[in-house]
Design an enzyme around this catalytic site. Structure first.
Site, short mmCIF file in Angstrom:
data_model
loop_
_atom_site.label_atom_id
_atom_site.label_comp_id
_atom_site.label_asym_id
_atom_site.label_seq_id
_atom_site.Cartn_x
_atom_site.Cartn_y
_atom_site.Cartn_z
N GLU A 172 115.54 106.23 60.47
CA GLU A 172 116.12 104.96 60.90
C GLU A 172 116.81 104.24 59.74
O GLU A 172 117.91 103.69 59.88
CB GLU A 172 115.03 104.05 61.48
N ASP A 199 106.86 102.73 69.44
CA ASP A 199 108.13 102.95 68.75
C ASP A 199 108.03 104.12 67.76
O ASP A 199 108.48 104.02 66.61
CB ASP A 199 108.56 101.65 68.04
N HIS A 225 111.38 101.59 63.78
CA HIS A 225 112.35 100.50 63.61
C HIS A 225 111.74 99.31 62.88
O HIS A 225 112.41 98.31 62.66
CB HIS A 225 112.87 100.03 64.97
#
Lengths: 372, 88
Positions: free
Chosen positions: A196, A269, A274
């Site tokens: 990410e 997640d 994130h």
């Protein structure tokens, strides 16, 4: 015009066409190739005929052919079936539908950064055609890279708006493709947060490159243009100040930590990919601002070398990534300010790199400068 | 029937959870068959999905199953859209 040969005028709308045409006839390829590329982007066939340059110039254009993107934008028609119907092919005139054009331009800006800064030909390094679908789903609040193409929702207009509106979002998604073809960072836990973060780093770099910004001029925000009006926030993430991007009743509060003190352990997640990406994001910001100038030059080069150098394990954790960036800085720049900036940045975000650098000498016995 | 949809991931990484009870609703029969169809298309464990793709947990009267974009079946798309109420 010659003061920035590494950043040609492709995304610089202030250069008038007549000036571009004279640059395109210049004998120096450093000058004429970017100018020709820009002209071709604007109106490929007509421009080439008008230049009417046979012989050497023609072969230079052919030689540069691999240096052009091959984009196709599709309209998913608010369905969730990919790719949809073709809306704009490479070199075609702009559509009346702005998301189509924004996607086209964003794909172009991404291609441009990777090519001009790192000589990487498209996402896979081998000229992969770039495809994207816009208007995916009904009020769809997301954008993603599906392994083969980009997908953009329109947003619901309440929390998010058109995801093609943020160039760093487009760069972020396409960089997931670059990672897929290089370090293959596993999308879970710390390696997932690194996956990410790398997308945020190059998403921001792509925006800065397209705007010609220095590290001091950049906003270091991700997704500033996709938040709907009325949402309390400036963006979805801040690399400069993780955890401060938004605080809104509908969205909650930006949960990103900037340092390991705030590291979040969660099963959601994909293990908080994130969330904890804020830590390596901030490390990159610290390196880039310590070195100054353009982020895609030294700081971006170190991160790019790390991602594509073949030395990073797909399950790398933050410490392994930190060591790899330090080694990459040392390999390319020696034990100079770049290497020192990398060591200091990781130290500031609380990631230990001491065991990291094989040839580090640390003559003073204190490998890391004190905080700040 | 109690239907709970939890969506995680996505570019923003923001979790959303919503639930719907079919009791007393005029469309209860339709919702029940939709939920069962969505469940039968889903996986017992969370599928890998794609970077930044949404991942969904479907809980229908305590039976849990998973699905992820961009591989939702039409029933899953409709159910998720209905329950989250903002479009999948």
């Amino acid at each position: 015009m010659t003061n920035a040969p590494d950043r040609p005028a492709v995304f610089c709308p202030i250069v008038p066409p007549h000036l571009l045409e004279s640059l395109a006839r210049h004998e120096d390829p450093e000058i004429h190739l970017p100018a020709r590329y820009t002209l071709e982007l604007d109106a490929s066939h007509r421009t080439r005929r008008r230049l009417g340059a046979p012989g050497a110039a023609e072969s230079a254009v052919a030689e540069a052919a691999g240096d052009r993107p091959d984009r196709t934008i599709y309209d998913a028609g608010h369905q969730q079936t990919l790719p949809g119907t073709e809306a704009r092919a490479e070199g075609a005139r702009p559509s009346k539908d702005q998301p189509v054009n924004h996607a086209y331009d964003g794909l172009g800006a991404t291609f441009e950064l990777y090519l001009k800064a790192y000589r990487r030909h498209s996402i896979d390094g081998r000229g992969l055609p770039l495809n994207a679908s816009v208007h995916y789903g009904q009020g769809y609040n997301n954008a993603f890279w599906d392994g083969k193409q980009m997908v953009f929702g329109d947003g619901d207009g309440r929390i998010f708006q058109d995801f093609t509106g943020s160039i760093d979002v487009i760069g972020h998604e396409l960089t997931h493709g670059v990672t897929q073809y290089s370090a293959k960072l596993e999308y879970f836990g710390q390696s997932g947060a690194l996956n990410e973060s790398v997308s945020d780093v190059f998403g921001s770099i792509i925006k800065q490159h397209a705007l010609g910004q220095t590290v001091d001029q950049a906003d270091w925000l991700i997704g500033a243009d996709v938040l709907a009006p009325g949402i309390h926030g400036t963006a979805l993430r801040s690399m400069k100040a993780p955890g401060t991007a938004y605080d809104d009743p509908a969205l909650g509060k930006d949960p990103q930590p900037a340092t390991m003190d705030g590291y979040v352990t969660t099963s959601q997640d994909n293990g908080g990919v994130h969330i904890n990406s804020g830590i390596p994001n901030h490390a990159f910001y610290l390196v880039a601002t310590a070195l100054g100038g353009h982020s895609w030059e030294r700081a971006g080069r170190i991160w790019y070398d790390t991602l594509t150098g073949g030395q990073l394990a797909s399950d790398a954790d933050f410490a392994a990534f930190a060591r790899a960036t330090a080694a990459a800085a040392h390999t390319r720049y020696g034990d100079g300010e770049e290497h020192q900036a990398v060591l200091k940045a990781w130290s500031q975000v609380g990631v230990a790199v001491s065991a990291a650098v094989p040839r580090q000498t640390a003559p003073e016995g204190a490998p890391f400068p004190a905080q700040g | 029937m109690r239907i709970v949809v939890t969506r995680t991931g996505g570019f923003a990484g923001i979790t959303r959870r919503a639930e719907l009870d079919t009791t007393g609703r005029p469309d209860a029969a339709r919702l029940r068959s939709l939920a069962l169809a969505a469940l039968s298309d889903a996986w017992p464990d969370r599928p890998a999905g794609v970077p930044d793709g949404f991942s969904y947990e479907l809980d229908v009267d305590g039976v849990t199953a998973y699905c992820a974009d961009p591989e939702l079946s039409p029933s899953q798309q409709e159910l998720v859209s209905k329950v989250l109420g903002e479009g999948a």
